[in-house]
Every structure is written in C-alpha cells, then in structure tokens.
Design a protein around this motif. Structure first.
Motif, short mmCIF file in Angstrom:
data_model
loop_
_atom_site.label_atom_id
_atom_site.label_comp_id
_atom_site.label_asym_id
_atom_site.label_seq_id
_atom_site.Cartn_x
_atom_site.Cartn_y
_atom_site.Cartn_z
N LEU A 289 0.86 -1.17 0.00
CA LEU A 289 0.00 0.00 0.00
C LEU A 289 0.90 1.22 0.00
CD1 LEU A 289 -3.17 0.29 0.36
CD2 LEU A 289 -2.68 0.92 2.70
N ARG A 290 0.43 2.29 -0.65
CA ARG A 290 1.24 3.50 -0.70
C ARG A 290 2.66 3.17 -1.19
NH1 ARG A 290 -1.79 5.69 4.24
NH2 ARG A 290 -0.96 3.89 5.25
N TRP A 291 3.66 3.42 -0.34
CA TRP A 291 5.06 3.15 -0.65
C TRP A 291 5.59 2.01 0.20
CZ3 TRP A 291 7.95 6.42 -4.05
CH2 TRP A 291 7.30 7.59 -4.46
N GLU A 292 4.70 1.25 0.87
CA GLU A 292 5.17 0.24 1.81
C GLU A 292 4.62 -1.13 1.51
OE1 GLU A 292 3.58 3.63 4.43
OE2 GLU A 292 2.82 1.81 5.37
N GLY A 293 5.43 -2.12 1.82
CA GLY A 293 4.99 -3.48 1.61
C GLY A 293 5.59 -4.41 2.63
N GLN A 294 5.02 -5.63 2.70
CA GLN A 294 5.55 -6.61 3.64
C GLN A 294 5.31 -8.02 3.13
OE1 GLN A 294 3.19 -5.47 7.11
NE2 GLN A 294 1.95 -7.32 6.90
#
Lengths: 77, 251
Positions: B152-157
């Motif tokens: 999401l946005r600029w982040e991931g996991q």
C-alpha cells in the motif's frame, strides 16, 4: 534509562518523527512509550511493534538501550 | 521432462540447488493464489513461467482501467472481462504446458476446504483484513503453508507461515484479529513497481518452500519502505494466546 523509538514508512508522516530517544526512570510498556511520543494518543491495535528486531505486544516492557520500532498496517494487494 | 521442457526451464535447471529433480518437483506442485490483482499478477506470472505444474487462481473481480497501472497480467483490450478468464488466458500464453484452474468466486469463510487439501502452498494476494484472517484460519486448520504479502502507498511486507509445522506463528499472531479495517489501494494509492517487488518476493518464497531449500521468511516479517529505501526484518514468534493457531493445535 534511554531507549530509541523508530517510526516506519507512513507512520513517519503521521507522527511527524523518524526516530527519537526518550529518557525515563520507571519501567515502561510499549503502549506507554507510544503515548509519550504521540502526546497521549491511543496506540491502534493494528500497528505492529518490534523491540530489538523481534515483534512484541503492546504490553511488552522495555529496558535500557532497547530499540522500539512502530510499523503501520499494510493490507493492500 | 521432454526436450522442450528441459530447454524452457534450462536457466533454472542450471542452478545446482534446483537441477532436473527440483524442476520436476516444481512441475508436480500445486499452488493456490487468492487474488489476481497487483500482487497476484507477478506471483502468478513468475510461478507460471517457473513451471509450477498446477496453479489455482481465485478472484471475483473484473478488469478495470484503474487496475492496469499495476496489474500487469491484464491489458487494455481486457477491460470489463472477468479477471480469472483474462488471467488464465495470459498465463497459458506464458506457459501452455502447465495446468491452470480458474475459480470465479470471492474467498470467504464458506469457501470449500477440499481445494486446500489438494495444494502444497497458498499465496495470499488479497487486499483486505477480512479475507486475510479468513484465509489464515483455513490454512491453520488444514496445515497448509501460507505465503502472505501486502502493499500500500510506498510500503509493503512479506511473511511465510509454515502452518504444516508445529509452533509456527500465524497471520493472526501478527495482527491479533483487529476488526478495524484499514485503507485500501483505491483510497490511499499504490506505486506500481512496489507490488512487483513484493509479489516477486512472494513467488521466490513459494519456490523455496516447495523445494524446502534456502533461508525462507518463515518466522520473520520483512518490511519495505520504498520511499525512504529502508528494509526491515524482525522475527515473529507464535503468540501463546493466539485464538487461531493455539486453539487449533490444542484440540
């Protein structure tokens, strides 16, 4: 005691900090640390917390020299 | 394997850890992918081209113009088509030798268990907490490894839950079934290459788990902050109070 508090990704903008150090005398839980650095906001359940690179709960107690990192939830796909 | 297959997969057969036997194992594997959107695109494309013998895709959506920025399985001519149909078409062009089962259905608690008993690994490419918790609960109950990714946005996991092994943490240990719904890509946005990165890591982890080799992300959660170029990995233990994985195991 001094601990380091880090904010990851979009939490940096939400909290307005990337990293900060806090000093305290009593034992502190993760939850209390969040309140201390966010001017008493409630720590949302879906924010993940790692203490020294290990995921922890909101009730985890931190000690001198610990690093506490907060992560925003990500569910998109 | 025939000559054509040996040539098709030659570059990964060259890897001593994979070799012909590893490739044959991949060809004999069956992987279930929940969601063929931003993450499901790279996951399914890389698993198809790598020669995972049987892919099962589950989605209920249609291709929308706003999907095309990041859902690289689809093209402009497919707007309005069922994603499952368009995805199967593209994946069979990439690799006509594998079997693809397309299920046009939303995954929820009522979804049949049969499918899970037939697959080696499940990949979570869904886009909301409700689906993620329901999928995790099914994988815990049936002991199927789950490769979870989110962006999401600029982040991931990404994380790997080896739910076929004792004492593995599960997705619920991580988020403790918080009912609160969080933002979606439709609301807060998502950068296209980010789902490519996160989905590619998921595909990589699927191959490692199928072949039981290398250092997987089991028991760890990898986070990527693309804007600040920060990677963070922390270990994750089973929550002794987790109502999903601990209850199941004690029954």
């Amino acid at each position: 005691m001094t601990i380091t508090v880090k904010f990851f990704a979009s939490l940096r903008e939400q909290v307005g900090k990337t990293e900060t150090q806090i000093e305290f005398s009593d034992s502190l839980t993760v939850n209390k640390i969040w309140q201390q650095v966010t001017a008493n906001k409630v720590l949302p359940k879906h924010i993940l917390v790692a203490v020294n690179q290990e995921y922890a709960s909101q009730d985890t107690t931190v000690k001198e020299g610990d690093e506490v990192a907060f992560f925003p939830p990500v569910t998109g796909g | 394997m025939n000559d054509s297959q040996l040539l098709r997969y030659s570059r990964q057969i060259l890897l001593p850890q994979i070799d012909v036997s590893g490739q044959q194992q991949l060809l004999n594997s069956k992987v279930l992918i929940i969601g063929v959107g931003g993450l499901g695109s790279p996951v399914s494309m890389y698993l198809a081209t790598s020669g995972i013998g049987h892919l099962v895709l589950v989605d209920f959506d249609q291709v929308d113009l706003s999907n095309l920025q990041r859902q690289i399985l689809y093209d402009t001519t497919q707007i309005g088509q069922e994603k499952i149909v368009a995805a199967k078409h593209k994946l069979q062009l990439l690799n006509p030798e594998i079997q693809i089962t397309a299920i046009n259905q939303q995954f929820d608690k009522k979804f049949a268990d049969d499918l899970f008993n037939q697959v080696d690994v499940v990949v979570d490419c869904s886009d909301n907490f409700a689906t993620r918790f329901a999928l995790n609960a099914t994988c815990v109950r049936l002991g199927v490894p789950l490769i979870s990714g989110a962006a999401l946005r600029w982040e991931g996991q990404v994380s790997v839950f080896l739910l076929n092994q004792a004492n593995s943490p599960c997705y619920n240990c991580l988020y403790n079934d918080c009912e609160q719904e969080t933002e979606t890509c439709n609301e807060v946005g998502i950068l296209a290459p980010l789902v490519g990165i996160i989905g590619s890591i998921q595909a990589l982890e699927v191959i490692k788990v199928l072949l039981n080799m290398g250092q997987s992300l089991a028991g760890k959660l990898l986070r990527f902050d693309a804007y600040n170029n920060k990677w963070h990995q922390a270990s994750l233990k089973q929550d002794p109070t987790c109502p999903v994985c601990n209850n199941t195991k004690s029954v």
